[in-house]
Scaffold this active site. Sequence first.
Site, PDB file in Angstrom:
ATOM      1  CG  ASN A   7     139.460  54.509 -16.393  1.00  0.00           C
ATOM      2  OD1 ASN A   7     139.428  55.249 -15.414  1.00  0.00           O
ATOM      3  ND2 ASN A   7     139.651  54.962 -17.622  1.00  0.00           N
ATOM      4  CD  GLU A  34     140.449  58.641 -16.973  1.00  0.00           C
ATOM      5  OE1 GLU A  34     139.388  58.095 -17.293  1.00  0.00           O
ATOM      6  OE2 GLU A  34     140.543  59.862 -16.737  1.00  0.00           O
ATOM      7  CG  ASP A 147     139.546  53.066 -20.949  1.00  0.00           C
ATOM      8  OD1 ASP A 147     138.972  52.750 -22.006  1.00  0.00           O
ATOM      9  OD2 ASP A 147     139.280  54.118 -20.324  1.00  0.00           O
ATOM     10  CG  ASN A 149     138.788  55.579 -24.209  1.00  0.00           C
ATOM     11  OD1 ASN A 149     137.665  55.663 -23.707  1.00  0.00           O
ATOM     12  ND2 ASN A 149     139.857  56.127 -23.645  1.00  0.00           N
ATOM     13  CG  ASP A 218     137.387  49.325 -19.306  1.00  0.00           C
ATOM     14  OD1 ASP A 218     138.383  50.016 -19.043  1.00  0.00           O
ATOM     15  OD2 ASP A 218     136.212  49.766 -19.229  1.00  0.00           O
ATOM     16  CG  ASP A 247     133.596  57.303 -15.557  1.00  0.00           C
ATOM     17  OD1 ASP A 247     134.677  56.787 -15.203  1.00  0.00           O
ATOM     18  OD2 ASP A 247     133.525  58.327 -16.253  1.00  0.00           O
ATOM     19  CG  HIS A 248     135.926  52.874 -16.810  1.00  0.00           C
ATOM     20  ND1 HIS A 248     136.199  52.349 -18.045  1.00  0.00           N
ATOM     21  CD2 HIS A 248     136.054  54.223 -16.942  1.00  0.00           C
ATOM     22  CE1 HIS A 248     136.485  53.327 -18.890  1.00  0.00           C
ATOM     23  NE2 HIS A 248     136.410  54.477 -18.257  1.00  0.00           N
TER      24      HIS A 248
END
Length: 277
Positions: A7, A34, A147, A149, A218, A247-248
Amino acid sequence: MKIATYNVNGVNGRLPVLLRWLAKSRPDVVCLQELKAPQDRFPIGAINDAGYGVIWHGQKSWNGVAILTKGSTPVETNRGLPGDPEDLHSRYIEAAIDGITLGCLYLPNGNPAPGPKFDYKLRWFDRLHKHARKLMKADTPVILAGDFNVIPTEMDVYKPASWVDDALFRPETRAAFEKLVKQGWTDALRTLFPNDRIYTFWDYFRNSFARNAGLRIDHFLLSPHLVAGLADGGVDREVRGWERTSDHAPIWIEVGLPSLGKPPKASKKRARDLRHD
DNA sequence: ATGCCTGGGAATCCCAGA
């Protein structure tokens, strides 16, 4: 074959980080989520120059998914998760790669929960259940990567108590993920490392990465054909520490193709990539 | 209960992320 998912949180804003990681990791196949770029603003030149062919599904401002293959171009088999023509989010793209079907997904976040966004997440999950079952029934090896989530269990979050009401960890979300896995999928990283703390995301807030306050959201799900060939995997944690990074962190697995005989030998890299102290 | 941080896009703030 080394397959990664990342991501990237803005494919143009993170392009230097993405290219640096690609040069270092050299995966054969990459799923990105993303993109945060319209269809005509994907940095195809830079990706091609790095040695990868690519298919992508962009969207203005948000979402967006892509599949990269080293030295070739993926053969697209689906664009958008089937089951709802009204859903215009770019969250799913699928390709046929060396006899494997690869689904690259960006499952909705769902916060705040409860609410319409959480309802959308659960509806998206319903559609994923249907599509995944269909893929599972076909006699082709399948990888679902991306991802999700979803924090699958308490082991996958630094402090479970602070996440119980979050859309990533609520009982409905965990149940939906469990229902998916029970179709016969194998959670690759958890299977490789049944007792390790594995995180793939660290919030930008609160100095999360330095504190290792992470989440495992993930995932790679493998159809039964591929499980015997699963040789290795890991999290490229160092990437999360780079300047202007997502941030991943990228995650990867090494799988042997069922038709090509023996899977590659496991490497000693495994333990190092996951150690946190 | 909220902001903490970050990118994108429009407009110098808001939305969304997780």
